[in-house]
Motif scaffolding. Structure first.
Motif, PDB file in Angstrom:
ATOM      1  N   LEU A 272       0.826  -1.205   0.000  1.00 19.66           N
ATOM      2  CA  LEU A 272       0.000   0.000   0.000  1.00 19.66           C
ATOM      3  C   LEU A 272       0.864   1.261   0.000  1.00 19.66           C
ATOM      4  CD1 LEU A 272      -2.830  -0.987   2.518  1.00 19.66           C
ATOM      5  CD2 LEU A 272      -2.989  -0.792   0.030  1.00 19.66           C
ATOM      6  N   GLU A 273       1.966   1.227   0.743  1.00 21.23           N
ATOM      7  CA  GLU A 273       2.865   2.377   0.767  1.00 21.23           C
ATOM      8  C   GLU A 273       3.469   2.608  -0.617  1.00 21.23           C
ATOM      9  OE1 GLU A 273       5.709   1.568   3.779  1.00 21.23           O
ATOM     10  OE2 GLU A 273       4.393   2.169   5.436  1.00 21.23           O
ATOM     11  N   GLY A 274       3.800   1.482  -1.298  1.00 21.72           N
ATOM     12  CA  GLY A 274       4.341   1.599  -2.649  1.00 21.72           C
ATOM     13  C   GLY A 274       3.338   2.184  -3.625  1.00 21.72           C
ATOM     14  N   LEU A 275       2.079   1.759  -3.518  1.00 21.98           N
ATOM     15  CA  LEU A 275       1.032   2.293  -4.390  1.00 21.98           C
ATOM     16  C   LEU A 275       0.791   3.768  -4.119  1.00 21.98           C
ATOM     17  CD1 LEU A 275      -1.579  -0.620  -4.335  1.00 21.98           C
ATOM     18  CD2 LEU A 275      -0.141   0.076  -6.260  1.00 21.98           C
ATOM     19  N   ALA A 276       0.819   4.154  -2.841  1.00 22.69           N
ATOM     20  CA  ALA A 276       0.611   5.561  -2.491  1.00 22.69           C
ATOM     21  C   ALA A 276       1.720   6.427  -3.070  1.00 22.69           C
ATOM     22  CB  ALA A 276       0.559   5.717  -0.974  1.00 22.69           C
ATOM     23  N   THR A 277       2.958   5.930  -2.997  1.00 23.48           N
ATOM     24  CA  THR A 277       4.087   6.679  -3.559  1.00 23.48           C
ATOM     25  C   THR A 277       3.955   6.814  -5.068  1.00 23.48           C
ATOM     26  OG1 THR A 277       5.553   5.907  -1.789  1.00 23.48           O
ATOM     27  CG2 THR A 277       6.595   6.728  -3.795  1.00 23.48           C
ATOM     28  N   MET A 278       3.567   5.721  -5.732  1.00 20.61           N
ATOM     29  CA  MET A 278       3.394   5.750  -7.178  1.00 20.61           C
ATOM     30  C   MET A 278       2.291   6.711  -7.584  1.00 20.61           C
ATOM     31  SD  MET A 278       2.499   2.557  -9.740  1.00 20.61           S
ATOM     32  CE  MET A 278       3.913   1.651  -9.128  1.00 20.61           C
ATOM     33  N   SER A 279       1.176   6.695  -6.823  1.00 23.19           N
ATOM     34  CA  SER A 279       0.064   7.588  -7.125  1.00 23.19           C
ATOM     35  C   SER A 279       0.473   9.039  -6.974  1.00 23.19           C
ATOM     36  CB  SER A 279      -1.115   7.269  -6.195  1.00 23.19           C
ATOM     37  OG  SER A 279      -2.172   8.170  -6.390  1.00 23.19           O
ATOM     38  N   SER A 280       1.266   9.334  -5.920  1.00 24.37           N
ATOM     39  CA  SER A 280       1.724  10.694  -5.689  1.00 24.37           C
ATOM     40  C   SER A 280       2.621  11.165  -6.822  1.00 24.37           C
ATOM     41  CB  SER A 280       2.475  10.765  -4.356  1.00 24.37           C
ATOM     42  OG  SER A 280       2.976  12.066  -4.129  1.00 24.37           O
ATOM     43  N   GLU A 281       3.510  10.287  -7.308  1.00 22.31           N
ATOM     44  CA  GLU A 281       4.407  10.663  -8.405  1.00 22.31           C
ATOM     45  C   GLU A 281       3.636  10.892  -9.697  1.00 22.31           C
ATOM     46  OE1 GLU A 281       7.604  11.439  -8.244  1.00 22.31           O
ATOM     47  OE2 GLU A 281       7.365  11.190  -6.089  1.00 22.31           O
ATOM     48  N   MET A 282       2.620  10.053  -9.943  1.00 21.42           N
ATOM     49  CA  MET A 282       1.803  10.221 -11.151  1.00 21.42           C
ATOM     50  C   MET A 282       1.048  11.543 -11.090  1.00 21.42           C
ATOM     51  SD  MET A 282       0.314   6.350 -11.742  1.00 21.42           S
ATOM     52  CE  MET A 282      -0.673   6.889 -13.141  1.00 21.42           C
ATOM     53  N   GLN A 283       0.580  11.904  -9.892  1.00 21.03           N
ATOM     54  CA  GLN A 283      -0.141  13.167  -9.732  1.00 21.03           C
ATOM     55  C   GLN A 283       0.779  14.349 -10.003  1.00 21.03           C
ATOM     56  OE1 GLN A 283      -1.356  14.823  -5.748  1.00 21.03           O
ATOM     57  NE2 GLN A 283      -3.406  14.295  -6.468  1.00 21.03           N
ATOM     58  N   ARG A 284       2.033  14.247  -9.557  1.00 23.09           N
ATOM     59  CA  ARG A 284       3.003  15.311  -9.787  1.00 23.09           C
ATOM     60  C   ARG A 284       3.288  15.472 -11.281  1.00 23.09           C
ATOM     61  NH1 ARG A 284       6.168  16.822  -5.243  1.00 23.09           N
ATOM     62  NH2 ARG A 284       5.448  15.810  -3.351  1.00 23.09           N
ATOM     63  N   MET A 285       3.459  14.347 -11.979  1.00 24.14           N
ATOM     64  CA  MET A 285       3.704  14.413 -13.417  1.00 24.14           C
ATOM     65  C   MET A 285       2.503  15.014 -14.137  1.00 24.14           C
ATOM     66  SD  MET A 285       6.756  13.419 -13.880  1.00 24.14           S
ATOM     67  CE  MET A 285       6.722  13.211 -15.663  1.00 24.14           C
ATOM     68  N   SER A 286       1.302  14.656 -13.679  1.00 24.07           N
ATOM     69  CA  SER A 286       0.086  15.198 -14.275  1.00 24.07           C
ATOM     70  C   SER A 286       0.012  16.699 -14.057  1.00 24.07           C
ATOM     71  CB  SER A 286      -1.143  14.514 -13.664  1.00 24.07           C
ATOM     72  OG  SER A 286      -2.343  15.084 -14.135  1.00 24.07           O
ATOM     73  N   ALA A 287       0.443  17.159 -12.871  1.00 25.74           N
ATOM     74  CA  ALA A 287       0.414  18.590 -12.564  1.00 25.74           C
ATOM     75  C   ALA A 287       1.320  19.363 -13.513  1.00 25.74           C
ATOM     76  CB  ALA A 287       0.833  18.819 -11.111  1.00 25.74           C
ATOM     77  N   LEU A 288       2.501  18.839 -13.791  1.00 23.87           N
ATOM     78  CA  LEU A 288       3.426  19.515 -14.698  1.00 23.87           C
ATOM     79  C   LEU A 288       2.835  19.636 -16.100  1.00 23.87           C
ATOM     80  CD1 LEU A 288       6.823  17.902 -13.630  1.00 23.87           C
ATOM     81  CD2 LEU A 288       6.051  20.238 -13.190  1.00 23.87           C
ATOM     82  N   GLY A 289       2.037  18.657 -16.487  1.00 23.56           N
ATOM     83  CA  GLY A 289       1.425  18.676 -17.814  1.00 23.56           C
ATOM     84  C   GLY A 289       0.321  19.706 -17.962  1.00 23.56           C
ATOM     85  N   LEU A 290      -0.084  20.334 -16.840  1.00 27.28           N
ATOM     86  CA  LEU A 290      -1.167  21.318 -16.890  1.00 27.28           C
ATOM     87  C   LEU A 290      -0.663  22.738 -17.146  1.00 27.28           C
ATOM     88  CD1 LEU A 290      -3.373  20.124 -13.900  1.00 27.28           C
ATOM     89  CD2 LEU A 290      -3.812  19.792 -16.325  1.00 27.28           C
ATOM     90  N   ILE A 291       0.646  22.947 -17.112  1.00 25.89           N
ATOM     91  CA  ILE A 291       1.188  24.290 -17.329  1.00 25.89           C
ATOM     92  C   ILE A 291       0.767  24.806 -18.718  1.00 25.89           C
ATOM     93  CG2 ILE A 291       3.310  25.630 -17.616  1.00 25.89           C
ATOM     94  CD1 ILE A 291       4.628  23.862 -15.564  1.00 25.89           C
ATOM     95  N   GLY A 292       0.212  26.021 -18.717  1.00 26.77           N
ATOM     96  CA  GLY A 292      -0.257  26.632 -19.960  1.00 26.77           C
ATOM     97  C   GLY A 292      -1.694  26.313 -20.291  1.00 26.77           C
ATOM     98  N   GLN A 293      -2.346  25.437 -19.515  1.00 23.85           N
ATOM     99  CA  GLN A 293      -3.725  25.057 -19.793  1.00 23.85           C
ATOM    100  C   GLN A 293      -4.689  25.741 -18.819  1.00 23.85           C
ATOM    101  OE1 GLN A 293      -4.645  20.976 -20.642  1.00 23.85           O
ATOM    102  NE2 GLN A 293      -2.491  20.427 -20.884  1.00 23.85           N
ATOM    103  N   ASP A 294      -5.931  25.874 -19.275  1.00 25.36           N
ATOM    104  CA  ASP A 294      -6.985  26.423 -18.421  1.00 25.36           C
ATOM    105  C   ASP A 294      -7.569  25.306 -17.564  1.00 25.36           C
ATOM    106  OD1 ASP A 294      -6.770  29.011 -19.353  1.00 25.36           O
ATOM    107  OD2 ASP A 294      -8.197  28.691 -20.983  1.00 25.36           O
ATOM    108  N   VAL A 295      -7.743  25.585 -16.289  1.00 22.54           N
ATOM    109  CA  VAL A 295      -8.337  24.603 -15.386  1.00 22.54           C
ATOM    110  C   VAL A 295      -9.452  25.267 -14.594  1.00 22.54           C
ATOM    111  CG1 VAL A 295      -6.232  23.237 -15.140  1.00 22.54           C
ATOM    112  CG2 VAL A 295      -6.665  25.124 -13.562  1.00 22.54           C
ATOM    113  N   VAL A 296     -10.353  24.451 -14.103  1.00 19.20           N
ATOM    114  CA  VAL A 296     -11.450  24.924 -13.264  1.00 19.20           C
ATOM    115  C   VAL A 296     -11.234  24.363 -11.865  1.00 19.20           C
ATOM    116  CG1 VAL A 296     -13.926  24.780 -12.816  1.00 19.20           C
ATOM    117  CG2 VAL A 296     -13.092  25.132 -15.142  1.00 19.20           C
TER     118      VAL A 296
END
Length: 222
Positions: A73-97
């Motif tokens: 579970l700790e490994g999955l949580a770490t992986m999920s957090s890293e995926m969220q960070r990568m997703s955040a970087l992909g939002l630069i320049g985009q409009d969000v609500v």
């Protein structure tokens, strides 16, 4: 030679799993050490009860499984957090609500919105200052269920332009009987930067800084 008594005292599953994570490994080693000691020192004329010994082995097996599950579970949580960070970087320049009750006004028009779970008779949005005073009252044109947005130029109720700063947003929706309806406030902005040092990551937009957990790339409220 006296036989060693049952070793479950102080080493039950509940007591072991309630200890800190860093102590779990030591508990497992102690468990095995005591089991071996029990076998080596038991009275040949009065050996340990097989049922009790089997139960002790089952307890150890359960502890091992719980430890492995916790690690997974700790490994999955770490992986999920890293995926969220990568997703955040992909939002630069985009409009969000963002589903938010605060926003930043920089002197240019800002996109404000609201979400209705059911049709309303009247919907108003209020822009409040730091003291809680109402600076602008905005009457919504579309009162149907769903998400709606409009561009606000920063004009206050007195007809004066709002100064740049941080403001609060409150929505009030009522039906034909003046009963209050659920209405969520929304803010739209373009992502200019991402703060990955925060948990969860924070998106810096033209309308303020919002947690990524409150925004979506496609503009949908989470």
């Amino acid at each position: 030679m006296a036989a060693i008594s049952g070793i479950d005292t102080g080493y039950s599953i509940s007591s072991l799993t309630s200890s800190k994570t860093e102590d779990v490994s030591m508990g497992k080693e102690d468990f095995l050490t005591l089991l071996v000691a029990q076998l080596q020192n038991q009275d040949p004329m009065n050996p340990s009860d097989a049922t009790e010994f089997t139960a002790q082995l089952a307890q150890f097996s359960q502890l091992e499984q719980l430890t492995n599950v916790n690690s997974s579970l700790e490994g999955l949580a770490t992986m999920s957090s890293e995926m969220q960070r990568m997703s955040a970087l992909g939002l630069i320049g985009q409009d969000v609500v963002a589903q938010a009750d605060e926003f930043d006004f920089n002197g240019e028009s800002v996109e404000l919105g609201y979400r209705l779970d059911s049709p309303a008779e009247d919907v108003k949005l209020y822009v409040l200052g730091s003291s809680g005073a109402t600076l602008a009252t905005l009457t919504a044109q579309d009162t149907s269920a769903g998400e709606h947005f409009f561009s606000w130029d920063g004009t206050t109720d007195t007809g004066m332009p709002l100064v740049a700063g941080h403001y609060s947003l409150v929505a009030r929706a009522v039906d034909a009987d003046e009963a209050l309806l659920n209405c969520q406030t929304l803010v739209q902005g373009q992502v200019s930067a991402v703060d990955l040092s925060a948990e969860p990551a924070q998106l810096e937009t033209t309308a303020g800084t919002f947690s990524i957990s409150k925004v979506d790339k496609a503009g949908a409220v989470l």
